[in-house]
Motif scaffolding. Structure first.
Motif, PDB file in Angstrom:
ATOM      1  N   ARG A   3      32.052  41.606  56.470  1.00 13.22           N
ATOM      2  CA  ARG A   3      33.020  42.262  55.688  1.00 13.22           C
ATOM      3  C   ARG A   3      33.824  41.184  55.560  1.00 13.22           C
ATOM      4  NH1 ARG A   3      32.890  48.340  55.618  1.00 13.22           N
ATOM      5  NH2 ARG A   3      31.096  48.830  56.548  1.00 13.22           N
ATOM      6  N   SER A   4      34.501  41.350  54.481  1.00  9.76           N
ATOM      7  CA  SER A   4      35.689  40.475  54.120  1.00  9.76           C
ATOM      8  C   SER A   4      36.707  41.170  53.450  1.00  9.76           C
ATOM      9  CB  SER A   4      35.160  39.208  53.485  1.00  9.76           C
ATOM     10  OG  SER A   4      34.675  39.664  52.192  1.00  9.76           O
ATOM     11  N   ALA A   5      37.773  40.798  53.694  1.00  6.09           N
ATOM     12  CA  ALA A   5      39.000  41.662  53.031  1.00  6.09           C
ATOM     13  C   ALA A   5      39.464  40.551  52.032  1.00  6.09           C
ATOM     14  CB  ALA A   5      39.928  41.979  53.855  1.00  6.09           C
ATOM     15  N   LEU A   6      39.927  40.786  50.721  1.00  2.20           N
ATOM     16  CA  LEU A   6      40.562  40.047  49.859  1.00  2.20           C
ATOM     17  C   LEU A   6      42.001  40.532  49.532  1.00  2.20           C
ATOM     18  CD1 LEU A   6      40.100  37.549  48.091  1.00  2.20           C
ATOM     19  CD2 LEU A   6      39.709  39.114  46.333  1.00  2.20           C
ATOM     20  N   ILE A   8      45.611  40.213  48.083  1.00  4.61           N
ATOM     21  CA  ILE A   8      46.451  39.827  46.797  1.00  4.61           C
ATOM     22  C   ILE A   8      47.715  39.304  47.548  1.00  4.61           C
ATOM     23  CG2 ILE A   8      47.521  40.442  44.742  1.00  4.61           C
ATOM     24  CD1 ILE A   8      45.544  42.672  44.482  1.00  4.61           C
ATOM     25  N   VAL A   9      47.876  37.670  47.237  1.00  2.00           N
ATOM     26  CA  VAL A   9      49.103  37.387  47.578  1.00  2.00           C
ATOM     27  C   VAL A   9      50.150  37.302  46.611  1.00  2.00           C
ATOM     28  CG1 VAL A   9      50.105  35.120  48.674  1.00  2.00           C
ATOM     29  CG2 VAL A   9      47.896  35.885  49.234  1.00  2.00           C
ATOM     30  N   ALA A  10      50.635  38.181  46.143  1.00  2.00           N
ATOM     31  CA  ALA A  10      51.670  38.469  45.071  1.00  2.00           C
ATOM     32  C   ALA A  10      52.981  38.327  45.399  1.00  2.00           C
ATOM     33  CB  ALA A  10      51.374  39.957  44.386  1.00  2.00           C
ATOM     34  N   TYR A  13      54.651  34.894  44.775  1.00  2.00           N
ATOM     35  CA  TYR A  13      54.864  34.748  43.565  1.00  2.00           C
ATOM     36  C   TYR A  13      56.060  35.461  42.442  1.00  2.00           C
ATOM     37  CZ  TYR A  13      53.732  33.704  38.710  1.00  2.00           C
ATOM     38  OH  TYR A  13      53.891  33.454  37.450  1.00  2.00           O
ATOM     39  N   LEU A  14      55.846  36.866  43.082  1.00  2.00           N
ATOM     40  CA  LEU A  14      56.835  37.583  42.296  1.00  2.00           C
ATOM     41  C   LEU A  14      58.224  37.254  42.489  1.00  2.00           C
ATOM     42  CD1 LEU A  14      55.021  41.232  42.909  1.00  2.00           C
ATOM     43  CD2 LEU A  14      55.749  39.981  40.585  1.00  2.00           C
ATOM     44  N   PHE A  18      60.960  36.130  40.006  1.00  2.00           N
ATOM     45  CA  PHE A  18      62.158  36.740  39.766  1.00  2.00           C
ATOM     46  C   PHE A  18      63.468  36.007  40.212  1.00  2.00           C
ATOM     47  CE2 PHE A  18      60.707  39.776  37.167  1.00  2.00           C
ATOM     48  CZ  PHE A  18      59.567  40.770  37.880  1.00  2.00           C
ATOM     49  N   PRO A 116      56.509  27.024  30.181  1.00  2.00           N
ATOM     50  CA  PRO A 116      55.098  26.134  30.444  1.00  2.00           C
ATOM     51  C   PRO A 116      54.998  24.882  29.474  1.00  2.00           C
ATOM     52  CG  PRO A 116      54.649  28.428  29.869  1.00  2.00           C
ATOM     53  CD  PRO A 116      56.181  28.216  29.519  1.00  2.00           C
TER      54      PRO A 116
ATOM     55  N   ILE B  70      34.802  43.980  45.886  1.00  2.00           N
ATOM     56  CA  ILE B  70      34.268  44.709  46.923  1.00  2.00           C
ATOM     57  C   ILE B  70      35.369  45.784  47.514  1.00  2.00           C
ATOM     58  CG2 ILE B  70      33.236  42.641  48.073  1.00  2.00           C
ATOM     59  CD1 ILE B  70      35.579  42.388  49.707  1.00  2.00           C
ATOM     60  N   TYR B  72      36.530  48.767  50.146  1.00  2.00           N
ATOM     61  CA  TYR B  72      37.217  48.326  51.385  1.00  2.00           C
ATOM     62  C   TYR B  72      37.901  49.782  51.635  1.00  2.00           C
ATOM     63  CZ  TYR B  72      40.268  47.047  55.301  1.00  2.00           C
ATOM     64  OH  TYR B  72      40.562  46.683  56.423  1.00  2.00           O
ATOM     65  N   PHE B  85      28.086  46.070  53.243  1.00  2.00           N
ATOM     66  CA  PHE B  85      28.831  45.672  52.156  1.00  2.00           C
ATOM     67  C   PHE B  85      28.558  46.081  51.103  1.00  2.00           C
ATOM     68  CE2 PHE B  85      30.767  42.059  50.168  1.00  2.00           C
ATOM     69  CZ  PHE B  85      29.898  42.022  49.021  1.00  2.00           C
ATOM     70  N   PHE B 153      55.929  38.436  33.313  1.00  2.00           N
ATOM     71  CA  PHE B 153      57.047  37.734  33.955  1.00  2.00           C
ATOM     72  C   PHE B 153      57.502  36.663  33.284  1.00  2.00           C
ATOM     73  CE2 PHE B 153      55.658  40.167  37.213  1.00  2.00           C
ATOM     74  CZ  PHE B 153      54.667  39.908  37.733  1.00  2.00           C
ATOM     75  N   LEU B 213      47.095  41.611  38.673  1.00  2.00           N
ATOM     76  CA  LEU B 213      47.869  40.589  38.943  1.00  2.00           C
ATOM     77  C   LEU B 213      47.131  39.543  37.908  1.00  2.00           C
ATOM     78  CD1 LEU B 213      50.634  39.540  39.742  1.00  2.00           C
ATOM     79  CD2 LEU B 213      49.493  38.666  41.667  1.00  2.00           C
ATOM     80  N   LEU B 220      43.513  39.245  39.356  1.00  2.00           N
ATOM     81  CA  LEU B 220      43.136  39.834  40.816  1.00  2.00           C
ATOM     82  C   LEU B 220      43.380  41.509  40.500  1.00  2.00           C
ATOM     83  CD1 LEU B 220      45.021  37.612  42.909  1.00  2.00           C
ATOM     84  CD2 LEU B 220      42.646  37.366  42.468  1.00  2.00           C
ATOM     85  N   PHE B 244      38.857  46.116  45.295  1.00  2.00           N
ATOM     86  CA  PHE B 244      39.388  44.706  44.921  1.00  2.00           C
ATOM     87  C   PHE B 244      38.712  43.734  44.503  1.00  2.00           C
ATOM     88  CE2 PHE B 244      39.723  42.826  49.103  1.00  2.00           C
ATOM     89  CZ  PHE B 244      39.628  43.788  49.839  1.00  2.00           C
TER      90      PHE B 244
END
Lengths: 553, 252
Positions: A3-6, A8-10, A13-14, A18, A116, B70, B72, B85, B153, B213, B220, B244
């Motif tokens: 089992r893997s958890a993903l 979100i690294v926001a 960045y946020l 800002f 950009p 997946i 969770y 899974f 943003f 996001l 994501l 997610f």
């Protein structure tokens, strides 16, 4: 099964998005500031101003008030550029501090810049082959460089500022030894990181410089081999997400101060920051900087861009400025616009590109010889041409040189949004366009039909020209794409002279081109039209073998 | 069958920009089409000005998305911890309407397939039955409507999607739910696959919250289901609520 958890690294960045803004803060005045031009400017800058009847000191030349800088800096986390021309400062700060900056009594305006970037790069090629030599000779022969050389014109005494991503190997590559030995690199500056040299990273600028002044043994790569140079690194390499327009502005001020006659900029900004309707020569920061530069008497030469094959399609800024020489790309093998060359006009329908030159070239960079593509390299070919004109006639102002380049182009007075006025040719610059007998006429077949009929002499001439071309060159390969393989020459035949095709365009009553086409002539009767089909107040303009004529509605 | 129709319906939704004839093309037309072969390049203002209202940062935009995620979260109920899974696949279409340089709104139409693999190794398994199979999964095929509000943003980004956060809710209809069970037949050395559909304990209508996001075409996503997939008065079991993963927008 794992089992893997993903996650979100926001957050960071946020937070970064800002917490930091890039601002251009303009001030209200320069009261109390003064400048001794003879101390501040290089002698050539004084000379340029005198030649163009520009006052030695104008408001835009005065320094920015140090008290304004000090007070504003108190709210900045970091400062990037202090700009005399815009009387302001560019730096990073938080949105909260921006509010305080806006309230300062000497602040005229605050613009938020989140930028950009678009960066066009070249590909490196293989070693020089016979086909490579053909291309190398062709890129100069096509502009008639022998006419300059026979008069000993090599760009001597003209100072060219090049803005680019870096000039790696310029300090060691033998293609630039003649420049180094004669101390022709007057100054360099790294606007991205002042602690680092312009020679440390980036070959794009090296390739560009070679297309102005490179010389490897007896082989010349550019036209202005004896010009002087100011080298400015204004861009980061590919993956930098933010544009460097403010660096372009700072480099332009630096080039002005150091006596540049020409700014050669194979850079541009487009879809990552702007809409097509912003390409009006006024909206972008870099267009404002370019307009300042031309007002200071500098000829700004800029690439049109390589966007024709994507959804943007059009020129990029600052090539959209009316007084900037916008250079498109010519396909050396088909003799018409290269497939990727950005199309004009600007958003306000200014005629763009102005001229074109080879968009596939032999240059020098990472290796002694590289084959590379892009309007990045058409631009320096024209910069070299401009330097030669300036050497030949030093009394010309920048805009007179601009006119001379356009009028010496081989399609002139014909113009379209892909080819501009064509390729500038030195022989035409010196002698003017040949007076040509009409090569076609508009014949009235009936009230509703006019035929464009090509003359017998013109047909004979075209036939004679075709006999000199290999069969392949006559194929309809107008929209060729170049194979990935670097031995890409479809044949050895590089068109070092103008390809004689039939060009025609339809212009509306406001002078806007609404349709244009380039055709290989195969018959005397190529075009038929009912003038009533033309736009109201419009006309059709046709060009063939140096002769241009029109039929009005 | 319903799932296939749904996939085809979403997949074929597109606007084809038809390029009109060049109205100022004055080439002589002949049967051999020499004029067309001799044409090296042409351009028409009519073709060039189409699409100024359509684009990633224009008034309107639409594009296809593909996604994988997946699930969770805690399984609740008497048969908790029986899931292995789970994978979620999405195929969809996004409609975007620009409100301002910072705000946009719109909705997604999605086909979503989620397969919950049921762990067969535990003693005391009662969901969905007490038999220990070789493998067993509960697969849902859904049509999803996902309205959202987008916050960009980087307002000054030209005709570019940029970086953004989508906040919204979703509602889904379970077009099909199947329980697929595979067991071994040791006598014949075969596998026996059983598919049960029209499951009585499945709650077809579901809803929840969604967020994305995005970094231009790369997103994501996260979803939290508020409703219960399984009717609690029939089976005391709640499937995981979080999903997610990543989505990719497909446009030029």
């Amino acid at each position: 099964m794992i089992r893997s958890a993903l996650f979100i690294v926001a957050y960071f960045y946020l937070l970064s998005g800002f917490s930091q803004q890039k601002l251009l803060v303009r001030f209200t005045d320069k009261d109390g500031m003064s400048l001794d031009p003879y101390v501040y400017f290089d002698a050539k800058a004084i000379e340029r101003r005198t030649k163009h009847n520009i006052p030695l000191v104008t408001f835009s030349d005065l320094p920015v008030r140090p008290d304004y800088i000090t007070q504003t800096n108190g709210f900045f986390d970091s400062t990037k550029v202090i700009t005399r021309w815009l009387n302001g400062i560019i730096g990073y700060t938080s949105p909260e501090k921006t509010k305080f900056i806006r309230q300062l009594p000497f602040v005229q305006s605050v613009d938020v810049m989140n930028t950009p970037k678009l960066f066009t790069c070249s590909r490196k090629g293989d070693t020089l082959t016979n086909a490579g030599k053909n291309l190398l000779h062709g890129q100069l022969d096509r502009m008639g460089h022998k006419a300059f050389r026979s008069r000993n014109i090599t760009g001597n005494g003209v100072r060219v500022a090049i803005f680019d991503v870096g000039f790696k190997n310029v300090d060691i590559n033998k293609a630039f030894s003649h420049i180094r030995e004669a101390n022709k690199i007057i100054a360099t500056k790294n606007f991205v990181n002042e602690k680092k040299s312009v020679y440390q990273k980036g070959f794009h600028g090296t390739n560009v410089l070679s297309c102005i002044a490179g010389k490897n043994g007896d082989e010349e790569i550019g036209l202005a081999i004896h010009a002087e140079f100011l080298l400015a690194k204004t861009e980061r390499l590919l993956w930098e997400p933010y544009s460097e327009e403010e660096n372009w502005l700072a480099a332009a001020e630096w080039a002005d101060k150091n006596g540049a006659d020409i700014i050669s900029s194979s850079l541009g900004y487009g879809y990552h920051r702007y809409f097509l309707e912003d390409m009006d020569g006024h909206t972008s920061l870099v267009s404002e900087a370019a307009r300042f530069a031309t007002r200071k008497g500098i000829l700004v030469v800029n690439s049109a861009g390589n966007e024709a094959t994507n959804s943007w399609g059009h020129i990029i800024t600052p090539a959209d400025v009316d007084s900037v020489m916008c250079v498109g790309g010519l396909d050396p093998f088909t003799g018409i616009g290269i497939v990727f060359t950005s199309l004009g006009p600007s958003a306000d329908y200014t005629r763009k590109p102005n001229v074109i030159s080879f968009g596939s070239v032999i240059a020098s960079g990472a290796k002694e010889w590289v084959m590379t593509q892009g309007t990045s390299f058409s631009c320096p070919l024209i910069s070299g041409y401009a330097a030669c004109i300036m050497q030949h006639n030093p009394s010309l102002t920048n805009m007179e040189v601009f006119d001379a380049i356009e009028k010496s182009a081989d399609l002139y007075p014909y113009f379209d949004y892909r080819h501009g006025y064509g390729v500038p040719v030195a022989d035409i610059y010196f002698h003017g366009h040949d007076t040509v007998a009409p090569t076609f006429r508009f014949e009235k077949y009936s009230a509703s039909r006019y035929d464009c009929v090509i003359s017998d002499k013109a047909m004979d001439r075209l036939e004679a020209l075709r006999k000199n071309e290999p069969d392949r060159a006559q194929l309809n390969i107008g929209n060729t794409t170049v194979p990935d393989d670097y031995q890409f020459f479809m044949n050895d035949y590089v068109r070092s002279e103008k390809r004689e095709c039939l060009y025609y365009k339809v212009v509306d009553g406001h002078g806007k081109i609404v349709y244009y086409e380039v055709m290989e002539v195969y018959d005397k009767l190529m075009l038929q039209l009912d003038p009533e089909d033309l736009p109201e107040g419009g006309k059709i303009v046709v060009h063939l073998l140096g002769y241009t004529a029109e039929l009005k509605r | 069958m319903k799932q296939r129709i749904l996939i085809i319906a979403i997949f074929t939704m597109s606007i084809a920009s038809l390029r009109g004839q060049h109205q100022y093309d004055f080439k002589v037309k002949d049967e051999s089409n020499r004029s067309w072969r001799a044409s090296l390049f042409s351009w028409s203002l009519k073709d060039d000005t189409t699409g100024r209202n359509f684009g990633p940062n224009r008034s309107f935009f639409q594009y296809m998305t593909l996604g994988y995620g997946i699930t969770y979260g805690e399984q609740e109920g008497n048969d908790a911890d029986h899931l292995d899974f789970t994978g979620n696949y999405k195929l969809g279409y996004v409609f975007k309407f620009k409100i301002s340089p910072v705000f946009s709104g719109g909705f997604n139409l999605l086909y979503s397939r989620t397969a919950f693999k049921i762990d067969q190794g535990d003693d005391g398994k009662t969901f969905p039955d007490s038999i220990a199979y070789k493998k067993q999964k509960l697969a849902f095929h859904e049509a999803v409507l996902d309205p959202y509000l987008r916050i960009n943003f980087d307002p000054k980004r030209g005709n570019h999607m940029g970086n953004y956060l989508d906040l919204g809710a979703y509602g889904s209809y379970t077009v099909g739910a199947r329980l697929i069970s595979v067991k071994e037949d040791p006598v014949n050395d075969e596998h026996i696959k059983t598919v049960r559909s029209n499951l009585s304990y499945i709650n077809r209508m579901n809803y929840g919250l969604s967020a994305r996001l995005g970094f231009n075409q790369f997103m994501l996503f996260g979803r939290y289901r508020l409703s219960d997939r399984i009717e609690q008065d029939k089976v005391d079991f709640v499937l995981p609520r979080f999903t997610f993963g990543i989505q990719i927008g497909v446009w030029e």
